[in-house]
Design a protein around this motif. Structure first.
Motif, PDB file in Angstrom:
ATOM      1  N   ASP A  12       0.630  13.199   3.620  1.00 28.24           N
ATOM      2  CA  ASP A  12       0.473  13.114   2.172  1.00 28.24           C
ATOM      3  C   ASP A  12      -0.318  11.843   1.856  1.00 28.24           C
ATOM      4  N   PRO A  13      -1.531  11.961   1.345  1.00 30.92           N
ATOM      5  CA  PRO A  13      -2.343  10.770   1.064  1.00 30.92           C
ATOM      6  C   PRO A  13      -1.640   9.759   0.171  1.00 30.92           C
ATOM      7  N   GLY A  14      -0.902  10.224  -0.820  1.00 35.71           N
ATOM      8  CA  GLY A  14      -0.214   9.298  -1.713  1.00 35.71           C
ATOM      9  C   GLY A  14       0.801   8.438  -0.979  1.00 35.71           C
ATOM     10  N   SER A  15       1.546   9.042  -0.065  1.00 33.33           N
ATOM     11  CA  SER A  15       2.526   8.289   0.713  1.00 33.33           C
ATOM     12  C   SER A  15       1.854   7.264   1.616  1.00 33.33           C
ATOM     13  N   TRP A  16       0.730   7.653   2.213  1.00 33.27           N
ATOM     14  CA  TRP A  16      -0.015   6.720   3.059  1.00 33.27           C
ATOM     15  C   TRP A  16      -0.585   5.570   2.236  1.00 33.27           C
ATOM     16  N   GLN A  17      -1.047   5.852   1.028  1.00 33.79           N
ATOM     17  CA  GLN A  17      -1.572   4.788   0.182  1.00 33.79           C
ATOM     18  C   GLN A  17      -0.490   3.771  -0.149  1.00 33.79           C
ATOM     19  N   THR A  18       0.706   4.243  -0.392  1.00 39.29           N
ATOM     20  CA  THR A  18       1.832   3.340  -0.661  1.00 39.29           C
ATOM     21  C   THR A  18       2.148   2.506   0.570  1.00 39.29           C
ATOM     22  N   ALA A  19       2.153   3.153   1.742  1.00 37.61           N
ATOM     23  CA  ALA A  19       2.492   2.458   2.981  1.00 37.61           C
ATOM     24  C   ALA A  19       1.446   1.413   3.361  1.00 37.61           C
ATOM     25  N   LEU A  20       0.170   1.736   3.156  1.00 38.86           N
ATOM     26  CA  LEU A  20      -0.917   0.849   3.579  1.00 38.86           C
ATOM     27  C   LEU A  20      -1.283  -0.189   2.530  1.00 38.86           C
ATOM     28  N   GLY A  21      -0.974   0.089   1.268  1.00 38.11           N
ATOM     29  CA  GLY A  21      -1.380  -0.810   0.203  1.00 38.11           C
ATOM     30  C   GLY A  21      -2.852  -0.701  -0.130  1.00 38.11           C
ATOM     31  N   MET A  22      -3.463   0.438   0.164  1.00 40.66           N
ATOM     32  CA  MET A  22      -4.869   0.680  -0.156  1.00 40.66           C
ATOM     33  C   MET A  22      -5.090   2.182  -0.293  1.00 40.66           C
ATOM     34  N   LYS A  34      -0.764  -0.267   9.034  1.00 41.97           N
ATOM     35  CA  LYS A  34      -0.434  -1.259   8.007  1.00 41.97           C
ATOM     36  C   LYS A  34      -0.610  -2.667   8.558  1.00 41.97           C
ATOM     37  N   ASN A  35      -0.128  -2.917   9.766  1.00 46.25           N
ATOM     38  CA  ASN A  35      -0.262  -4.242  10.371  1.00 46.25           C
ATOM     39  C   ASN A  35      -1.729  -4.603  10.607  1.00 46.25           C
ATOM     40  N   VAL A  36      -2.507  -3.640  11.083  1.00 44.34           N
ATOM     41  CA  VAL A  36      -3.929  -3.887  11.321  1.00 44.34           C
ATOM     42  C   VAL A  36      -4.650  -4.189  10.010  1.00 44.34           C
ATOM     43  N   THR A  37      -4.325  -3.423   8.971  1.00 47.28           N
ATOM     44  CA  THR A  37      -4.945  -3.636   7.671  1.00 47.28           C
ATOM     45  C   THR A  37      -4.613  -5.009   7.112  1.00 47.28           C
TER      46      THR A  37
END
Length: 299
Positions: free
Chosen positions: A223-233, A191-194
């Motif tokens: 879970d891809p959905g959880s990662w999408q929420t965490a990363l914002g993408m 998330k920080n890198v992104t």
């Protein structure tokens, strides 16, 4: 009269070409990726180009202590190859021609990436830095031209240093690369890198524009959905094809279809992908079957 007929025909042809181009661009908007673990000189390039994939990520590229770049062999009978040194491409024409061929002729592939870990990135971005005069910068510039590369994929699974990773990403962006990640854990780091890599940038001009999420082995519970929420993408979930290295982590084409369909229905993802071509060929699997799963779900 004839002039007007010809003019109308010309305008119709131009409109048709424009519409076809727009349709093709739309048709390939979803990401259908495969990691190339096998030596590209020995892989089945024809099948890779014609089975529905639009992105290939060449695994096994690494940075040396002095900033030179190696292509490491993961295939019996192949040798490690120095591909960029002192600002020039030195990997040979056979290798560069093979890599560039992924995007020429009868192919659906429009993007070529190289995948590496963060070995020596922290030291080199600290000293001598990331300026255009440095060996690191010049080597990546030469390799981009020689291999017709579009992006560099970060497969960091141990170092997780945000400052040097972002500095490296921004250097690559200056050269003309996109930057991507391949996380299986440590969402805070990614998330920080992104966020820092894309600071001030917006679609479609993001520097870090893709995340290939490992959903196998150490990332099997992701879970891809959880990662999408965490990363914002949006992310591109990856599964491991049937293999004899870790059979329990293998995924048949039928199982892949079920997984991608489920993930995409719960939280629309950016596409899907596989680890890796070596196992497809070693195990006598079908590129067509695995590719069709992606084209049917992510057109």
């Amino acid at each position: 009269m004839l002039f007007h007929v010809l003019l109308r025909a010309l305008l119709f042809e131009l409109f048709f070409q424009h519409a076809s181009a727009a349709s093709n661009a739309s048709a390939s908007s979803s990401i259908r990726a495969i990691y190339l673990f096998k030596d590209v000189l020995k892989s089945n390039t024809t099948s890779l180009k014609t089975s529905g994939f639009n992105s290939v990520i060449i695994f096994g590229v690494g940075i040396l202590e002095n900033g030179d770049i190696m292509y490491y062999s993961n295939t019996p009978g192949s040798n490690d190859t120095l591909i960029a040194s002192d600002g020039g491409y030195v990997g040979g024409t056979a290798l560069s021609d093979k890599v560039r061929s992924f995007k020429t002729g009868d192919t659906g592939i429009n993007r070529i990436e190289i995948s590496m870990n963060s070995q020596h990135v922290r030291e080199l971005t600290s000293s001598p830095g990331t300026g255009a005069e440095t060996r690191l910068y010049r080597n990546f510039k030469a390799l981009k031209t020689a291999w017709s590369l579009d992006a560099v994929n970060n497969d960091d699974e141990s170092l997780y240093d945000v400052t040097s990773t972002v500095a490296f990403a921004k250097m690559l962006g200056t050269i003309g690369y996109k930057y991507t990640g391949a996380p299986y854990t440590n969402s805070d780091f990614w998330k920080n890198v992104t966020t820092q890599s894309n600071n001030g940038l917006h679609e479609p001009n993001l520097l870090l524009d893709r995340m290939y999420l490992q959903c196998y082995d150490g990332g099997s519970g992701n879970d891809p959905g959880s990662w999408q929420t965490a990363l914002g993408m949006k992310v591109v979930p990856l599964v491991w094809v049937t293999n004899d290295s870790k059979p329990s982590q293998g995924t048949t084409a039928t199982q892949a279809r079920s997984k991608f369909t489920s993930w995409n229905s719960k939280s629309a993802v950016a596409g899907g992908g596989y680890w890796n071509d070596y196992d497809i060929e070693k195990m006598g699997l079908s590129y067509t079957e695995y590719g069709e799963v992606l084209t049917s779900i992510f057109p």
